[in-house]
Enzyme design. Structure first.
Site, short mmCIF file in Angstrom:
data_model
loop_
_atom_site.label_atom_id
_atom_site.label_comp_id
_atom_site.label_asym_id
_atom_site.label_seq_id
_atom_site.Cartn_x
_atom_site.Cartn_y
_atom_site.Cartn_z
N ASP A 18 0.83 -1.21 0.00
CA ASP A 18 0.00 0.00 0.00
C ASP A 18 0.86 1.26 0.00
O ASP A 18 0.64 2.19 0.79
CB ASP A 18 -0.93 0.00 1.22
CG ASP A 18 -2.11 0.96 1.06
OD1 ASP A 18 -2.39 1.38 -0.09
OD2 ASP A 18 -2.75 1.28 2.06
N LEU A 19 1.82 1.33 -0.92
CA LEU A 19 2.66 2.52 -1.02
C LEU A 19 1.90 3.59 -1.78
O LEU A 19 2.20 3.92 -2.93
CB LEU A 19 3.99 2.18 -1.70
CG LEU A 19 4.94 1.30 -0.87
CD1 LEU A 19 6.17 0.93 -1.67
CD2 LEU A 19 5.34 2.01 0.43
#
Length: 372
Positions: free
Chosen positions: A225-226
Site C-alpha cells: 500500500d505505497l
C-alpha cells in the site's frame, strides 16, 4: 488506504474512541501522560497524533486496530516486526514504544459503549514529513519512490525473519492484487453505469491474462500500500521551482502479504497517478526507479497495465462498498475516487499498447542518463 484484513470489508468494525479515552489509554497501557492529542484520518483503524510529557522523543501515533483485524495478532506482529527491521536497516519506518509490560502491542477492550470489542493498540514513533498527496510530484521523487518500492520488498524478502512472517500468506486477502477476481462480490456498490462496465472488463481480462501468469512472477513480501498518503517526503533543496525530495517516512504496513515484486511497482504507479497533472507518464518514472534495483522480466512487464488497472478497480470498488457501510467516513474513503475513475477510464480509452509504450520509453530513457 486499504483494509488490512482477510475477511470481507462488511465485517470491519472501526474503533470510535474519543480523544480523552485515547489519552487515558496511552497512560494506562504505556505509562505516558498525554499533553496534546488530535485525531488523524484513517481508512478502517483509528489513529491519534499524541505528544507526551516525557524526555526525548515525545511525539507518537497511537494506532488502534479495527476489531476484526485485532483477532489476527500474528499478522499485526509481523507488520510491526517488519517496521522495526526496516528501521534497523536504515529505512524511515516507525518503531513501537513498548507497553508497561514490555510488549510491542496490547489487546484492549473498547468498553461497554463500544460493545466490549477488543482492539489491538500500538504506540508508534511519529514520522515527520509531508504526504506525497500534498506536493506536486516531479520525475525525481517518482523515481525515488520506485527505488523505495523495490528496495523495501527486496530487503524484506531476502533478510526479514521472524516466526510471525508465515502469517503473511493471506489467501483471500481482498487487497492482494492476485485477488482482483474477488471484486465480483462487491461490484454492486457501483450501481449500473459506464464505470461499472469498465471495472467488469478489468476483472475479466485479469482472470484471463494475469491469473494464469502468476506462477511465472517472482514472489516476495509486499508492503502492499505505497500510496500517496503512506509515503512522507521532505525537501532537501531551497529551490521552490525545482525542489528535490527525499522520502522521510513509510507508513501503514497493514496490507503486508506475500505477493510478487511486480505487484509493488503496479501499486506504486497507480497511486502516484492519482495526484499527477500528467498521470500517464508517471508510470515510466516509477518503473525506472524500481528497475534500477529490480529489473522486471518480460512476463512481469506484460502484466503491468492490467495490474495497475486492477489496483484502480480494487480501490474504487472497495471504497464504494465501504462508504455504503460507513457513510460518515465517506469523504476519506473516496479520496482516490475523485480522480481515480478519470484515470482508469483514460487508460482504457488510450489503450494498453499506447500506455505501455509511454511507460517503457520513459523508463528506457533513464538508462542513457541519470534521473532529472
Amino acid at each position: 488506504m486499504s483494509s488490512g484484513n482477510d475477511c470481507p470489508p462488511q465485517t470491519m468494525t472501526k474503533p470510535t474512541l474519543g480523544e480523552r479515552e485515547a489519552a487515558e489509554l496511552v497512560d494506562r497501557v504505556f505509562g505516558l501522560k498525554v499533553s496534546w492529542i488530535r485525531s488523524l484520518p484513517s481508512y478502517d483503524d483509528q489513529n491519534f497524533h499524541v505528544r507526551v510529557s516525557a524526555e526525548g522523543a515525545d511525539e507518537y501515533v497511537l494506532k488502534i486496530t479495527n476489531s476484526e483485524d485485532s483477532q489476527e495478532p500474528d499478522i499485526i506482529e509481523a507488520q510491526t516486526r517488519a517496521m522495526m527491521f526496516l528501521s534497523a536497516e536504515g529505512f524511515p519506518s516507525a518503531t513501537p514504544y513498548l507497553t508497561k509490560d514490555g510488549n510491542i502491542m496490547s489487546l484492549e477492550s473498547g468498553g461497554a459503549r463500544l460493545g466490549n470489542k477488543k482492539y489491538m493498540v500500538r504506540l508508534l514513533t511519529y514520522l515527520p514529513g509531508t504526504p506525497v498527496a500534498k506536493i506536486t510530484t516531479n520525475a525525481q521523487i517518482l523515481y525515488e519512490i520506485g527505488r523505495l518500492a523495490a528496495s523495501v520488498d527486496k530487503v524484506l524478502s531476502e533478510n526479514f525473519q521472524h516466526p510471525s512472517v508465515k502469517s503473511l500468506h493471506r489467501g483471500q486477502f481482498i487487497w492482494n492484487l492476485a485477488n482482483v477476481p474477488l471484486l465480483d462480490q462487491y461490484i454492486y456498490a457501483l450501481g449500473q453505469n459506464k464505470y461499472r462496465a469498465v471495472v467488469e472488463q478489468v476483472i475479466e481480462q485479469f482472470k484471463g491474462k494475469v491469473i494464469p501468469k502468476l506462477c511465472s512472477f517472482r514472489a516476495c513480501i509486499n508492503h502492499g500500500d505505497l500510496n500517496d498518503h503512506n509515503i512522507l517526503v521532505d525537501s532537501s533543496s531551497a529551490s521552490l521551482e525545482n525542489p528535490r525530495y527525499r522520502v522521510s517516512g513509510i507508513l501503514d504496513f497493514s496490507d503486508m502479504s506475500y505477493g510478487y515484486y511486480v505487484f509493488e511497482v503496479a501499486i506504486a504507479i497507480m497511486y502516484m497517478m492519482i495526484e499527477s497533472p500528467d498521470p500517464l507518464r508517471v508510470g515510466g518514472h516509477v518503473l525506472a526507479g524500481f528497475e534500477s534495483i529490480l529489473p522486471l522480466t518480460t512476463e512481469e512487464r506484460g502484466a503491468l497495465f492490467l495490474l495497475v488497472s486492477g489496483r484502480f478497480a480494487q480501490s474504487l470498488v472497495i471504497a464504494a462498498h465501504t462508504a455504503l457501510l460507513y457513510p460518515e467516513n465517506k469523504e476519506y474513503l473516496t479520496i482516490t475516487a475523485k480522480t481515480g475513475w478519470k484515470h482508469l477510464m483514460t487508460m482504457f480509452e488510450v489503450g494498453q499498447e499506447a500506455v505501455e509504450k509511454t511507460w517503457f520509453d520513459t523508463a528506457q530513457a533513464y538508462k542513457h542518463h541519470a534521473p532529472a
